[in-house]
Design a protein around this motif. Structure first.
Motif, PDB file in Angstrom:
ATOM      1  N   GLY A   1       6.720  30.583   4.377  1.00  0.00           N
ATOM      2  CA  GLY A   1       6.944  29.303   4.542  1.00  0.00           C
ATOM      3  C   GLY A   1       5.556  27.969   4.083  1.00  0.00           C
ATOM      4  O   GLY A   1       6.043  26.789   3.754  1.00  0.00           O
ATOM      5  N   THR A   2       4.685  28.640   4.223  1.00  0.00           N
ATOM      6  CA  THR A   2       3.524  27.667   3.329  1.00  0.00           C
ATOM      7  C   THR A   2       2.863  28.720   2.158  1.00  0.00           C
ATOM      8  O   THR A   2       3.075  28.925   1.862  1.00  0.00           O
ATOM      9  CB  THR A   2       2.162  28.090   4.467  1.00  0.00           C
ATOM     10  N   SER A   3       2.317  27.652   1.574  1.00  0.00           N
ATOM     11  CA  SER A   3       1.376  28.114   0.736  1.00  0.00           C
ATOM     12  C   SER A   3       0.736  29.565   0.141  1.00  0.00           C
ATOM     13  O   SER A   3      -0.301  29.288   0.841  1.00  0.00           O
ATOM     14  CB  SER A   3       0.590  27.194  -0.348  1.00  0.00           C
ATOM     15  N   PHE A   4       0.462  29.808  -0.372  1.00  0.00           N
ATOM     16  CA  PHE A   4      -0.103  30.998  -1.087  1.00  0.00           C
ATOM     17  C   PHE A   4      -1.535  30.899  -1.574  1.00  0.00           C
ATOM     18  O   PHE A   4      -2.309  31.476  -1.750  1.00  0.00           O
ATOM     19  CB  PHE A   4       0.262  32.378  -2.065  1.00  0.00           C
ATOM     20  N   ASN A   5      -1.283  29.698  -1.675  1.00  0.00           N
ATOM     21  CA  ASN A   5      -2.741  28.800  -2.516  1.00  0.00           C
ATOM     22  C   ASN A   5      -4.047  28.869  -0.861  1.00  0.00           C
ATOM     23  O   ASN A   5      -3.734  28.213  -0.380  1.00  0.00           O
ATOM     24  CB  ASN A   5      -2.711  27.563  -2.994  1.00  0.00           C
ATOM     25  N   ILE A   6      -5.086  29.483  -0.880  1.00  0.00           N
ATOM     26  CA  ILE A   6      -6.033  29.248   0.234  1.00  0.00           C
ATOM     27  C   ILE A   6      -6.421  28.376   0.215  1.00  0.00           C
ATOM     28  O   ILE A   6      -6.678  27.511   1.401  1.00  0.00           O
ATOM     29  CB  ILE A   6      -7.255  30.508  -0.018  1.00  0.00           C
ATOM     30  N   TYR A   7      -6.952  27.549  -0.391  1.00  0.00           N
ATOM     31  CA  TYR A   7      -7.392  25.828  -0.510  1.00  0.00           C
ATOM     32  C   TYR A   7      -6.265  24.875  -0.471  1.00  0.00           C
ATOM     33  O   TYR A   7      -6.737  23.663   0.016  1.00  0.00           O
ATOM     34  CB  TYR A   7      -7.768  25.676  -2.150  1.00  0.00           C
ATOM     35  N   ASP A   8      -4.923  24.904  -0.379  1.00  0.00           N
ATOM     36  CA  ASP A   8      -3.673  23.704   0.484  1.00  0.00           C
ATOM     37  C   ASP A   8      -4.175  23.807   2.044  1.00  0.00           C
ATOM     38  O   ASP A   8      -3.725  25.232   2.455  1.00  0.00           O
ATOM     39  CB  ASP A   8      -2.433  24.999   0.343  1.00  0.00           C
ATOM     40  N   PRO A   9      -4.430  22.966   2.677  1.00  0.00           N
ATOM     41  CA  PRO A   9      -4.764  23.188   3.503  1.00  0.00           C
ATOM     42  C   PRO A   9      -3.342  22.604   4.564  1.00  0.00           C
ATOM     43  O   PRO A   9      -4.402  23.850   5.729  1.00  0.00           O
ATOM     44  CB  PRO A   9      -4.161  21.208   3.820  1.00  0.00           C
ATOM     45  N   VAL A  10      -2.675  23.304   4.297  1.00  0.00           N
ATOM     46  CA  VAL A  10      -2.033  23.721   5.818  1.00  0.00           C
ATOM     47  C   VAL A  10      -1.916  25.281   5.589  1.00  0.00           C
ATOM     48  O   VAL A  10      -2.086  25.744   6.535  1.00  0.00           O
ATOM     49  CB  VAL A  10      -0.259  23.149   5.360  1.00  0.00           C
TER      50      VAL A  10
ATOM     51  N   GLY B   1      -2.939  14.742   8.926  1.00  0.00           N
ATOM     52  CA  GLY B   1      -1.310  15.012   8.619  1.00  0.00           C
ATOM     53  C   GLY B   1      -1.404  16.192   8.585  1.00  0.00           C
ATOM     54  O   GLY B   1      -0.338  17.015   8.384  1.00  0.00           O
ATOM     55  N   TRP B   2      -2.097  17.016   7.928  1.00  0.00           N
ATOM     56  CA  TRP B   2      -2.240  18.705   7.795  1.00  0.00           C
ATOM     57  C   TRP B   2      -2.419  19.263   8.733  1.00  0.00           C
ATOM     58  O   TRP B   2      -1.913  20.422   9.110  1.00  0.00           O
ATOM     59  CB  TRP B   2      -3.644  18.873   6.881  1.00  0.00           C
ATOM     60  N   ILE B   3      -3.030  19.268   9.939  1.00  0.00           N
ATOM     61  CA  ILE B   3      -2.977  19.388  11.256  1.00  0.00           C
ATOM     62  C   ILE B   3      -2.196  19.701  11.404  1.00  0.00           C
ATOM     63  O   ILE B   3      -1.563  20.485  12.490  1.00  0.00           O
ATOM     64  CB  ILE B   3      -4.326  18.651  12.437  1.00  0.00           C
ATOM     65  N   ARG B   4      -1.444  17.692  11.899  1.00  0.00           N
ATOM     66  CA  ARG B   4       0.401  18.438  12.558  1.00  0.00           C
ATOM     67  C   ARG B   4       1.326  18.595  11.774  1.00  0.00           C
ATOM     68  O   ARG B   4       1.596  19.641  12.316  1.00  0.00           O
ATOM     69  CB  ARG B   4       0.065  16.689  12.446  1.00  0.00           C
ATOM     70  N   GLU B   5       1.236  19.026  10.754  1.00  0.00           N
ATOM     71  CA  GLU B   5       1.781  19.982   9.754  1.00  0.00           C
ATOM     72  C   GLU B   5       2.144  21.374   9.848  1.00  0.00           C
ATOM     73  O   GLU B   5       2.654  21.903  10.187  1.00  0.00           O
ATOM     74  CB  GLU B   5       1.793  19.257   8.219  1.00  0.00           C
ATOM     75  N   SER B   6       0.752  21.348   9.606  1.00  0.00           N
ATOM     76  CA  SER B   6      -0.207  23.080  10.316  1.00  0.00           C
ATOM     77  C   SER B   6       0.762  23.340  12.162  1.00  0.00           C
ATOM     78  O   SER B   6       1.568  24.066  12.335  1.00  0.00           O
ATOM     79  CB  SER B   6      -1.088  23.421  10.290  1.00  0.00           C
TER      80      SER B   6
ATOM     81  N   THR C   1       1.035  -1.467   0.084  1.00  0.00           N
ATOM     82  CA  THR C   1       0.085  -0.327  -0.369  1.00  0.00           C
ATOM     83  C   THR C   1       0.762   1.337   0.361  1.00  0.00           C
ATOM     84  O   THR C   1       1.944   1.012   0.829  1.00  0.00           O
ATOM     85  CB  THR C   1      -0.809   0.387   1.392  1.00  0.00           C
ATOM     86  N   THR C   2       0.307   2.212  -0.918  1.00  0.00           N
ATOM     87  CA  THR C   2       1.014   3.503  -0.794  1.00  0.00           C
ATOM     88  C   THR C   2       0.126   4.669  -0.312  1.00  0.00           C
ATOM     89  O   THR C   2      -0.921   4.377  -0.210  1.00  0.00           O
ATOM     90  CB  THR C   2       1.534   3.843  -2.447  1.00  0.00           C
ATOM     91  N   VAL C   3       0.828   5.251   0.984  1.00  0.00           N
ATOM     92  CA  VAL C   3       0.418   6.143   1.056  1.00  0.00           C
ATOM     93  C   VAL C   3       0.764   7.572   1.257  1.00  0.00           C
ATOM     94  O   VAL C   3       2.098   7.682   1.050  1.00  0.00           O
ATOM     95  CB  VAL C   3       1.372   6.618   3.261  1.00  0.00           C
ATOM     96  N   SER C   4       0.005   8.537   1.164  1.00  0.00           N
ATOM     97  CA  SER C   4       0.542   9.641   0.071  1.00  0.00           C
ATOM     98  C   SER C   4       0.764  10.523   1.142  1.00  0.00           C
ATOM     99  O   SER C   4       0.560  11.018   2.496  1.00  0.00           O
ATOM    100  CB  SER C   4      -0.902  10.180  -0.189  1.00  0.00           C
ATOM    101  N   THR C   5       1.830  11.342   0.859  1.00  0.00           N
ATOM    102  CA  THR C   5       2.477  12.377   1.983  1.00  0.00           C
ATOM    103  C   THR C   5       2.695  13.640   1.635  1.00  0.00           C
ATOM    104  O   THR C   5       2.730  13.798   0.553  1.00  0.00           O
ATOM    105  CB  THR C   5       3.830  11.795   2.504  1.00  0.00           C
ATOM    106  N   THR C   6       2.370  14.192   2.431  1.00  0.00           N
ATOM    107  CA  THR C   6       2.712  15.703   2.388  1.00  0.00           C
ATOM    108  C   THR C   6       4.301  16.416   1.852  1.00  0.00           C
ATOM    109  O   THR C   6       4.987  15.275   2.162  1.00  0.00           O
ATOM    110  CB  THR C   6       1.781  17.117   3.041  1.00  0.00           C
ATOM    111  N   PRO C   7       4.711  16.910   0.813  1.00  0.00           N
ATOM    112  CA  PRO C   7       6.415  17.516   0.488  1.00  0.00           C
ATOM    113  C   PRO C   7       7.006  17.179   2.045  1.00  0.00           C
ATOM    114  O   PRO C   7       8.173  16.887   2.246  1.00  0.00           O
ATOM    115  CB  PRO C   7       5.970  18.911   0.524  1.00  0.00           C
ATOM    116  N   ALA C   8       6.488  17.440   2.903  1.00  0.00           N
ATOM    117  CA  ALA C   8       7.460  17.944   4.779  1.00  0.00           C
ATOM    118  C   ALA C   8       7.230  16.394   4.871  1.00  0.00           C
ATOM    119  O   ALA C   8       7.580  15.542   6.113  1.00  0.00           O
ATOM    120  CB  ALA C   8       6.739  19.039   5.688  1.00  0.00           C
TER     121      ALA C   8
END
Length: 159
Positions: free
Chosen positions: A126-135, A59-64, A44-51
């Motif tokens: 350090g975070t994306s300028f895309n408002i839809y980016d979860p982090v 994952g988004w909450i933990r990265e934030s 199984t492949t688990v998708s991960t964020t760049p971090a």
């Protein structure tokens, strides 16, 4: 057939089905067990964020939170999670097209339903300028909540 008899019949069939399934599962090792090889589970492949965090709400909450810790922005996992579920049900592409912000032409967007001017004003480096980016959305919203309410943990309704 009367309703009470129908319920008893349905319950009997469910009981027999479960019992039959258990017997079949117990019999499986006995049927056709002619070799010692076992099937290997599919990888199984688990998708991960760049971090490297899981690419999901957890994952988004933990990265934030990691970014917030670096930038001294207060907030907890539970405070973020509670607000995300209330605001977007965990959908990073959520957009509110019916409230007063939407009527003014600036709909709330993303996990924590931030409007563009607020996102831009409280964007965290350090975070994306895309408002839809979860982090980016979580971190900017938490930065705003920290300035306005002391922490996202103090937000219990629309903010």
């Amino acid at each position: 057939m009367p309703a009470a008899a129908q319920r008893r019949t349905n319950r009997l069939f469910r009981t027999l089905a479960v019992a039959g399934t258990g017997a079949a599962v117990l019999a499986l090792p006995l049927i056709g067990a002619t070799s010692a090889s076992a099937a290997t589970p599919a990888a199984t492949t688990v998708s991960t964020t760049p971090a490297g965090y899981p690419n999901n709400l957890d994952g988004w909450i933990r990265e934030s939170l990691a970014i917030m810790k670096e930038k001294a922005i207060p907030g907890t996992y539970n405070g973020i999670y509670r607000n995300v579920i209330r605001e977007s049900s965990g959908n990073p592409n959520a957009i509110n097209l019916w409230d007063s912000n939407a009527a003014a032409g600036i709909p709330s967007k993303g996990l924590l339903q931030v409007i563009d001017p607020t996102f831009n004003a409280y964007h965290v480096a350090g975070t994306s300028f895309n408002i839809y980016d979860p982090v980016a959305n979580i971190t900017a919203a938490c930065n705003y909540a920290a300035k306005r309410y002391g922490s996202i943990d103090n937000v219990f309704g629309a903010y």
